[in-house]
Design an enzyme around this catalytic site. Sequence first.
Site, PDB file in Angstrom:
ATOM      1  N   CYS A 160      60.560 119.069 -27.293  1.00  0.00           N
ATOM      2  CA  CYS A 160      59.943 118.754 -26.005  1.00  0.00           C
ATOM      3  C   CYS A 160      60.810 117.923 -25.064  1.00  0.00           C
ATOM      4  O   CYS A 160      61.152 118.358 -23.960  1.00  0.00           O
ATOM      5  CB  CYS A 160      58.631 118.023 -26.244  1.00  0.00           C
ATOM      6  SG  CYS A 160      57.453 118.923 -27.276  1.00  0.00           S
ATOM      7  N   HIS A 216      56.171 112.934 -21.530  1.00  0.00           N
ATOM      8  CA  HIS A 216      57.050 112.889 -22.704  1.00  0.00           C
ATOM      9  C   HIS A 216      58.512 112.608 -22.357  1.00  0.00           C
ATOM     10  O   HIS A 216      59.428 113.161 -22.959  1.00  0.00           O
ATOM     11  CB  HIS A 216      56.946 114.189 -23.512  1.00  0.00           C
ATOM     12  CG  HIS A 216      57.285 113.977 -24.965  1.00  0.00           C
ATOM     13  ND1 HIS A 216      57.421 115.004 -25.871  1.00  0.00           N
ATOM     14  CD2 HIS A 216      57.538 112.835 -25.670  1.00  0.00           C
ATOM     15  CE1 HIS A 216      57.723 114.534 -27.059  1.00  0.00           C
ATOM     16  NE2 HIS A 216      57.796 113.215 -26.955  1.00  0.00           N
TER      17      HIS A 216
END
Length: 683
Positions: A160, A216
């Site tokens: 990610c 993130h």
Amino acid sequence: MVHTVTAISLVSLVTLGYLSWNMVRPLVGDSLSLQHGANATAERDDINTITAIPNSTSYSTSNSCATNTTSTNASSTSCTSTNTSSSYSPSSAGVPARSRGPALANPRSSTPRPHIVFILADDQGYHDVGYHGAEIRTRALDRLSAQGVRLENYYVQPVCTPTRSQLLSGRYQIHTGLQHSIIRPRQPSCLPLHLPTLPERLRDAGYATHMVGKWHLGFCRPECLPTRRGFDSFLGSLAGSGDHFTHEACDGPAACGLDLRVGEHVARAHGGRYSTEMYAARAVRLVEEHDAAHGPLFLYVAFQAVHTPLQAPPRYTERYRRIANQARRRYAGMLSCLDEAVHNITEALHRRGLYNNSVLVYSSDNGGQPLSGGSNWPLRGRKGTYWEGGVRALGFVHSPLLRLKGRVSRALVHVSDWFPTLLALAGAGADTTTADPASPALDGHDVWRALSEGAPSPRTEILHNIDPLYNRARGGSRAAGHGLWNTGVQAALRQGDWKILTGDPGYGDWVPPQTWPAFRGSWWALERAAPAWSSGGGGGVGGGRGGVAEPQTLWLFNLSADPFERYDVSARHPDVVRHLLGRLAEYARGAVPVRFPADDSRAHPALQGGVWGPWLLPRDGGARRRGEGQPGGGSGSGVFSGAGAAAAGGRSLAATAAYCRLCKLRSYLRKLRAGRTAAPSGS
């Protein structure tokens, strides 16, 4: 032994036959009829209040595709798509945006600067879309991609944080210090603050910039938050994963807290709302309230789906009762909800009158995880690996501004290319150099002509990554790397049709769709990668050579001839190997130190009122804070000075790594949970 090899060969032939049929069959052959009116939703002043948007739009779309001559950089499959029925009623909803000046003309054309919508799916596998043969219905994605440009030579990163950092910075991980793993919730790290981000550049150019979904990219201090990195507004989560209904995120079993924010404020009152539907409703509202007279729109929608935990409203999972595997069934329901959300966002563009001057980009952030319902078939590997299944992604561009629509592009494109491409479309210009010596030149390329006109891609090479912190592969050495590179270091590079991998690329099996009903059945065993031991042994099926020595730490593939990475040809092309290892060494010499600090106990949600959020405030200066979020910043925080040189020269990292035994144990346990350290049993 002969019978075993024969069995594997027969399975490979059957598998390749299955692949050939699916690769050449029409990409979209069924008429589509989408009636999503009951599910299109928009937020009002209180985001808890969701009001259905009337929408009678229906589609009857036919598609036909014809494949042209292919090559690595300039090739396409043409698809014709006819929308025979559509009607749109403009929405009167909207509030004035802050003044930004007129929407100046795009220097590429006489039209105003386009509205840009970037949709990022989380963990969607390469196989997991209708036009790649999935059993999951993705009618909106199929239709939008068939009317636009499908990207079939498109790459992201294996996990990610690296993908998101390269999207928003236009720079490889080796130039941001984020080479290793992801940013975990308790790590005092974030996307380097000295690097300009895509939303910052677009906002400076007069765009309204909004983000919905998963961040993130670190949140240890307020300066790291989305609203401090260029976004006018934000609704979403800060960490990497969490419950889709309660929005609680955990970093281990003992560190759990609420992870949902509106702007910089905790959103405590929204538990029970499914994340995909909530994010889609917010995106629809932003589109419908945008006033184009005050400037164009940049909307970044980073869905949490289809990342674990596998959760979806029952009305979506019930559609797939025939799927025996529970993980796959839930995954399919999540993806159907995501598909509907994408449809609702595009419908909002039509209703608001923004569609005709818009560019919509859809992308997955990494490969799928077969153990959690995803599928990358027919590619090798999975999320978290540098095999094609980990880094080759779903992607397409849908826009009335494309000159050549309804086609498949095989131009080489990387996620870092969106930074300069979108800035150029916005008329903002993408500086390839910077006056700040700490800010490296962009690694992305402007690929709009390749996407819109079918021109050759300016990109000919992708550095997938160099991670000197990842566990050194046993048997790797500089000698095995022709004196140029330590093959124990995890690294991957593509140049033209050639792809080289060193170190431990990650779990390298192929997982066909036939495995879903019984994951540990015979197909799993037969499609396992044969043990690839040294002596230059191949890494594909049947490539083992016997004579157990050291594990293989170097692979070379010709992706035009072998896109599924079944046959290692490193022994046949030593000149290509030497050249690519030399390129890795060049990249490593220009790498910044790895930024992977140890967890900070002060970040625990129990100390933050039960929520995840910034715990280091600007007034908390001191040596520990200096350079935080910057490559090489901090003392004793996991920064690896000279990591690039160590990777190229083969020096031990032990002398430079402040890497405690507890950190190594945590890393091992994470891999164990992901199934990377032990293969599933054959029972």
